[in-house]
Scaffold this motif. Structure first.
Motif, mmCIF file in Angstrom:
data_model
loop_
_atom_site.group_PDB
_atom_site.id
_atom_site.type_symbol
_atom_site.label_atom_id
_atom_site.label_comp_id
_atom_site.label_asym_id
_atom_site.label_seq_id
_atom_site.Cartn_x
_atom_site.Cartn_y
_atom_site.Cartn_z
ATOM 1 N N LYS A 150 0.999 -1.366 0.019
ATOM 2 C CA LYS A 150 -0.064 -0.040 0.227
ATOM 3 C C LYS A 150 0.946 1.304 0.016
ATOM 4 O O LYS A 150 0.545 2.317 -0.575
ATOM 5 C CB LYS A 150 -0.958 0.053 1.344
ATOM 6 C CG LYS A 150 -1.822 1.204 1.609
ATOM 7 C CD LYS A 150 -3.078 0.881 0.764
ATOM 8 C CE LYS A 150 -4.277 1.971 0.952
ATOM 9 N NZ LYS A 150 -3.724 3.342 0.929
ATOM 10 N N ASP B 72 1.036 4.087 -2.780
ATOM 11 C CA ASP B 72 0.438 5.459 -2.402
ATOM 12 C C ASP B 72 1.828 6.294 -2.814
ATOM 13 O O ASP B 72 1.591 7.580 -3.434
ATOM 14 C CB ASP B 72 0.222 5.672 -0.907
ATOM 15 C CG ASP B 72 -1.159 5.102 -0.589
ATOM 16 O OD1 ASP B 72 -2.020 4.689 -1.514
ATOM 17 O OD2 ASP B 72 -1.297 4.892 0.766
ATOM 18 N N ASN C 220 1.527 6.777 -6.563
ATOM 19 C CA ASN C 220 0.532 7.797 -7.096
ATOM 20 C C ASN C 220 0.874 9.215 -6.652
ATOM 21 O O ASN C 220 0.553 9.807 -7.403
ATOM 22 C CB ASN C 220 -0.788 7.287 -6.105
ATOM 23 C CG ASN C 220 -1.461 6.093 -6.757
ATOM 24 O OD1 ASN C 220 -1.154 5.754 -7.925
ATOM 25 N ND2 ASN C 220 -2.278 5.316 -5.908
ATOM 26 N N GLN C 221 1.359 9.284 -5.562
ATOM 27 C CA GLN C 221 1.700 10.994 -5.106
ATOM 28 C C GLN C 221 2.681 11.270 -6.101
ATOM 29 O O GLN C 221 2.874 12.451 -6.474
ATOM 30 C CB GLN C 221 2.340 10.701 -3.534
ATOM 31 C CG GLN C 221 2.121 12.212 -3.059
ATOM 32 C CD GLN C 221 2.825 12.210 -1.713
ATOM 33 O OE1 GLN C 221 3.419 11.063 -1.353
ATOM 34 N NE2 GLN C 221 2.812 13.142 -1.072
#
Lengths: 424, 226
Positions: free
Chosen positions: A204, A208, A211-212
């Motif tokens: 995860k 994340d 994605n960021q």
């Protein structure tokens, strides 16, 4: 405290009172049992003596007497003797002290004669019992501790092995390199669960993070594109004939604003990249060539203000930093020192053992150190400043364990970057 | 000269197209990866302008393909994705230049011209206009066949003016051209004025016509018709 020490400690803490109570119980129990067996022994002896009296076996009786083991006395039939067992102290010639004995006395009638018969037996002493008990229990205790220790060491080697493997993997885990954690299978449910949770968590995290990362890059893309479109339209508009001065100035104003927006966007992107730790490889970077390059690039601005430059950084001075960021941090500080300098002022760059200092003339008033690193905090009313330069410097410094301090001395502003490293 | 523009933003495409057509280029256009692939397989271009982020693929893959089938084509990346990685990747794959968005259209034009010169397009490496001749390889300028002694910045200015003749060029565009990212932190453009002033003086001294005109303080234009 290590797990193994902690468990051993609790084992011992809980074992000690149990051992203590067992010892007390055993002591009392043994005393009781010994007492009972002594009594049984005395009654048997009494029966033997009575038998001898019946048989009138004086030789044997005399031996008993000689050994000071019995006492026989003829008494009147009227004398009352209670049939009882008592504790009594009898002088022992062998031990040369009074020794505790159990004594059974009885009035017995044999062939019409009345006797008072006393038989006794030295009872084992309490301290002897205690001694035995203590010896036994201390032995047990020592053996127990050794066993616990041994078991714990074995357990920590065998059972805790997957746990330590997991810990090692977490320690080496870095979200920036995007490598997923994989664990060896273990037969212990708890550890298997732990590994699974950690695996899910790190996956995860990586997701994340990516994605960021993508978001900040895409955001920059999305901002830059409309800006580029506006800019190109202005360029085209300017090429049309018959524009008035006012119209040219309006277009120029729009273009200035776009440039500023674009610069803010770029700086924010850089800040988010620094915060996301997207600059990884840091190495020993020699600072002097960087400064020379920056001074060369800004030659024109230096000449404009007729600044006196003193670059006395030693050739060997270096900072542990990512190369790109090393350039940015020095560039921002030097450009600040140029921009806020006064005409004919001085710009000085020098180093100490593990610090580099940039000093410049300027406003004759110290800056507020609390505020200068704040984002969009503008010190001057210079419209070209977007108020992010020092925030970027601060972020880069933090990322690379560099301490940044500002001080004002003899009319000069100084920024000092010190990296506390043994590498110097 | 034939140029292919690979760009998905219609407005951006329109602007670039319009500006480049003013410069008499023949410009074709592809709005996504697949269309661009078709075009590069079908036709030959002198220069291809590529946006990195395009639908159905990336500009980087496109560069690889171009380099494979037509290695001599000049490639300029025009990207809003101002990331160093992409820049390095793009140049490593064989792109000739990288121009981050937003940019000034005269800058794009100057980059295209410079690239064409380097690729020896039309067989000549010097720029000639009336009495002015520039030899970019040696960074030399001749006026009426006499060498002019120009500073680096003055030379860059003159070359920029010459490739963008009759265009209105903003001071900001000149600053960006001369100093690139370094100009970011400075906004005092008076020194552009000084450079242009000096350049004009040097040209006039050699009986060169006064082509460089100031446009109301916001910029300059190199006028071919006096």
């Amino acid at each position: 405290m290590k797990l193994i020490n902690k468990t051993s400690k609790y084992y011992i803490l809980f074992t000690l009172p149990i051992l203590f109570f067992s010892a007390v119980f055993s002591y009392l129990f043994m005393l009781h049992e010994i007492g009972e067996s002594n009594e049984a022994l005395l009654s048997t002896r009494m029966q033997v003596v009575e038998q001898h009296l019946i048989e009138n076996d004086t030789i044997l009786l005399n031996i008993f007497k000689e050994n000071r083991e019995i006492f026989i006395k003829e008494i009147d039939a009227t004398t009352a003797v209670p049939n009882q067992i008592t504790d009594t102290l009898i002088y022992s010639e062998i031990q040369q002290e009074f020794v505790l004995n159990k004594m059974l006395q009885k009035k017995t009638t044999i062939q019409g004669k009345n006797y008072l018969v006393k038989v006794w037996k030295s009872s084992m002493e309490y301290d002897e019992v205690l001694e035995v008990i203590l010896t036994v229990f201390i032995t047990i205790l020592v053996l127990l501790l050794l066993t616990i220790l041994f078991i714990n060491i074995r357990i920590s080697k065998l059972i805790w092995h997957p746990f330590f493997e997991t810990v090692l993997k977490i320690k080496n885990f870095k979200v920036t390199n995007g490598q997923h954690l994989s664990f060896e299978k273990t037969s212990i449910t708890e550890f298997e669960e732990l590994n699974k949770s950690i695996q899910n968590m790190t996956e995860k995290m990586i997701l994340d993070y990516n994605n960021q990362k993508k978001f900040s890059e895409n955001a920059s893309h999305e901002f830059q594109t409309p800006l580029a479109i506006i800019k190109s339209k202005i360029d085209l508009l300017m090429q049309s004939s018959n524009l008035s001065e006012n119209e040219y100035n309006l277009l120029g104003g729009i273009d200035d604003a776009i440039n500023r927006l674009s610069r803010i966007n770029k700086s924010l992107l850089l800040l988010s990249k620094i915060e996301n730790n997207q600059f990884e490889i840091s190495q020993k970077i020699k600072i002097k060539p960087i400064i020379e390059k920056i001074l060369l690039n800004n030659e024109h601005f230096i000449n404009e203000k007729e600044l006196k430059i003193k670059n006395i950084v030693t050739d060997t001075f270096f900072i542990q930093i990512n190369e790109e960021l090393g350039y940015v941090i020095m560039n921002n500080l030097i450009q600040n020192a140029i921009r806020h300098n006064k005409m004919d002022g001085e710009l000085i760059v020098f180093n100490e053992d593990n610090a580099i200092i940039i000093g410049n003339d300027g406003n004759e008033k110290p800056l507020d150190e609390q505020l200068i690193y704040e984002r969009f905090q503008k010190i001057s009313n210079d419209s070209s400043s977007i108020g992010l330069g020092l925030s970027i410097v601060k972020e880069i410094a933090q990322l690379n364990a560099i301490q940044i301090t500002y001080y004002y001395e003899n009319g000069k502003h100084y920024f000092k970057l010190s990296q506390n490293t043994e590498l110097q | 000269m034939k140029i292919l523009l690979v760009e998905d933003e219609i407005e951006m495409k329109d602007s670039i197209l319009q500006y480049l057509e003013m410069e008499k280029y023949l410009v074709e256009y592809a709005s996504d990866f697949n269309l661009a692939m078709q075009k590069i397989h079908l036709y030959e271009y002198d220069c291809i302008l590529i946006d990195i982020m395009i639908p159905h693929g990336t500009g980087l893959d496109l560069i690889q393909e171009i380099k494979k089938i037509r290695p001599k084509t000049g490639i300029i990346i025009i990207s809003a994705k101002n990331s160093l990685d992409d820049k390095i990747d793009g140049l490593n794959l064989g792109a000739d230049d990288y121009l981050p968005k937003p940019f000034y259209l005269p800058e794009l034009n100057a980059r295209i011209k410079a690239l064409m010169r380097r690729n020896n397009y039309e067989g000549t490496s010097s720029i000639v206009f009336n009495e002015i001749e520039i030899i970019p390889e040696e960074r030399k300028v001749l006026i009426h066949n006499t060498l002019v002694n120009l500073t680096t910045k003055e030379y860059d200015l003159l070359e920029y003016f010459l490739v963008n003749k009759d265009r209105v060029i903003q001071k900001n565009a000149l600053v960006e051209h001369l100093w690139g990212d370094n100009a970011d932190q400075f906004d005092n453009f008076d020194f552009i004025y000084n450079h242009v002033k000096n350049l004009r003086k040097k040209l006039l001294e050699l009986q060169c016509n006064d082509y460089i005109k100031s446009i109301y303080g916001i910029g300059y234009s190199f006028k071919t018709i006096l």
